[in-house]
Design a protein around this motif. Structure first.
Motif, short mmCIF file in Angstrom:
data_model
loop_
_atom_site.label_atom_id
_atom_site.label_comp_id
_atom_site.label_asym_id
_atom_site.label_seq_id
_atom_site.Cartn_x
_atom_site.Cartn_y
_atom_site.Cartn_z
N GLN A 1 6.37 14.28 -10.62
CA GLN A 1 6.98 14.37 -11.94
C GLN A 1 6.14 15.23 -12.88
O GLN A 1 6.69 16.02 -13.66
CB GLN A 1 7.17 12.97 -12.53
CG GLN A 1 8.28 12.19 -11.88
CD GLN A 1 8.35 10.75 -12.34
OE1 GLN A 1 7.34 10.15 -12.71
NE2 GLN A 1 9.54 10.18 -12.30
N GLN A 2 4.82 15.09 -12.81
CA GLN A 2 3.94 15.92 -13.64
C GLN A 2 4.05 17.39 -13.24
O GLN A 2 4.10 18.26 -14.11
CB GLN A 2 2.50 15.43 -13.53
CG GLN A 2 2.27 14.09 -14.19
CD GLN A 2 0.92 13.50 -13.87
OE1 GLN A 2 0.24 13.89 -12.92
NE2 GLN A 2 0.50 12.52 -14.67
N ASP A 3 4.08 17.65 -11.94
CA ASP A 3 4.24 19.02 -11.47
C ASP A 3 5.57 19.60 -11.94
O ASP A 3 5.64 20.75 -12.36
CB ASP A 3 4.17 19.09 -9.94
CG ASP A 3 2.78 18.83 -9.39
OD1 ASP A 3 1.80 18.83 -10.18
OD2 ASP A 3 2.66 18.60 -8.16
N ASN A 4 6.61 18.79 -11.84
CA ASN A 4 7.94 19.25 -12.26
C ASN A 4 7.95 19.58 -13.75
O ASN A 4 8.51 20.60 -14.17
CB ASN A 4 8.97 18.17 -11.94
CG ASN A 4 10.38 18.64 -12.21
OD1 ASN A 4 10.74 19.77 -11.92
ND2 ASN A 4 11.20 17.76 -12.77
N GLN B 1 0.83 -1.21 0.00
CA GLN B 1 0.00 0.00 0.00
C GLN B 1 0.87 1.26 0.00
O GLN B 1 0.59 2.21 -0.72
CB GLN B 1 -0.95 0.00 1.20
CG GLN B 1 -1.98 -1.11 1.17
CD GLN B 1 -2.87 -1.05 -0.06
OE1 GLN B 1 -3.29 0.01 -0.49
NE2 GLN B 1 -3.13 -2.21 -0.65
N ASP B 2 1.92 1.24 0.80
CA ASP B 2 2.85 2.38 0.84
C ASP B 2 3.51 2.57 -0.52
O ASP B 2 3.67 3.70 -0.99
CB ASP B 2 3.93 2.17 1.90
CG ASP B 2 3.41 2.29 3.32
OD1 ASP B 2 2.26 2.73 3.50
OD2 ASP B 2 4.17 1.93 4.26
N ASN B 3 3.88 1.47 -1.15
CA ASN B 3 4.53 1.54 -2.45
C ASN B 3 3.59 2.14 -3.49
O ASN B 3 4.00 2.99 -4.29
CB ASN B 3 4.98 0.13 -2.87
CG ASN B 3 5.91 0.15 -4.06
OD1 ASN B 3 6.55 1.15 -4.34
ND2 ASN B 3 6.00 -0.97 -4.75
N ILE B 4 2.34 1.72 -3.47
CA ILE B 4 1.34 2.29 -4.40
C ILE B 4 1.20 3.79 -4.18
O ILE B 4 1.20 4.58 -5.13
CB ILE B 4 -0.01 1.57 -4.24
CG1 ILE B 4 0.08 0.14 -4.77
CG2 ILE B 4 -1.13 2.34 -4.93
CD1 ILE B 4 -1.12 -0.74 -4.41
N ALA B 5 1.10 4.18 -2.91
CA ALA B 5 0.97 5.61 -2.59
C ALA B 5 2.20 6.39 -3.04
O ALA B 5 2.09 7.49 -3.59
CB ALA B 5 0.72 5.79 -1.10
N LEU B 6 3.37 5.82 -2.81
CA LEU B 6 4.61 6.51 -3.20
C LEU B 6 4.74 6.61 -4.71
O LEU B 6 5.21 7.64 -5.23
CB LEU B 6 5.83 5.79 -2.61
CG LEU B 6 6.01 5.97 -1.10
CD1 LEU B 6 7.09 5.02 -0.59
CD2 LEU B 6 6.34 7.41 -0.75
N ARG B 7 4.33 5.59 -5.42
CA ARG B 7 4.37 5.65 -6.89
C ARG B 7 3.44 6.74 -7.41
O ARG B 7 3.79 7.47 -8.34
CB ARG B 7 4.00 4.30 -7.50
CG ARG B 7 5.08 3.26 -7.38
CD ARG B 7 4.64 1.93 -7.99
NE ARG B 7 5.60 0.89 -7.76
CZ ARG B 7 6.60 0.59 -8.57
NH1 ARG B 7 6.77 1.28 -9.69
NH2 ARG B 7 7.44 -0.38 -8.28
N GLN B 8 2.26 6.86 -6.81
CA GLN B 8 1.32 7.91 -7.20
C GLN B 8 1.89 9.28 -6.88
O GLN B 8 1.79 10.21 -7.68
CB GLN B 8 -0.03 7.71 -6.52
CG GLN B 8 -1.07 8.73 -6.93
CD GLN B 8 -1.34 8.73 -8.42
OE1 GLN B 8 -1.49 7.68 -9.02
NE2 GLN B 8 -1.39 9.90 -9.02
N GLN B 9 2.50 9.39 -5.71
CA GLN B 9 3.11 10.66 -5.30
C GLN B 9 4.25 11.03 -6.26
O GLN B 9 4.38 12.20 -6.65
CB GLN B 9 3.66 10.49 -3.88
CG GLN B 9 3.76 11.73 -3.08
CD GLN B 9 4.16 11.39 -1.64
OE1 GLN B 9 4.85 10.40 -1.37
NE2 GLN B 9 3.74 12.22 -0.72
#
Length: 65
Positions: free
Chosen positions: A37-40, A24-32
């Motif tokens: 990256q999109q913001d950047n 679950q943490d990995n999924i959240a971190l991938r989304q983050q």
């Protein structure tokens, strides 16, 4: 022997729970990461546009000023 099996069962359950939490943490971190990256990319585009506008303005200034 029964106590050892109970202990092993508890440890396996804890590992399974930890694995679930880490997934679950990995999924959240991938989304983050994707969002960041999109913001950047968006900020890089805006910065390049600002640079272009600034260079245009600098090019219009007389050189003796």
């Amino acid at each position: 022997m029964h106590a050892e099996l109970d202990s092993l069962e508890d440890k396996i359950r804890q590992v399974a729970e930890l694995c679930h939490t880490l997934r679950q943490d990995n999924i959240a971190l991938r989304q983050q990461l994707l969002t960041t990256q999109q913001d950047n990319k968006q900020l890089t585009t805006r910065l390049e546009a600002a640079r272009t506008r600034l260079q245009t303005l600098l090019d219009t200034l007389p050189e003796d000023v």
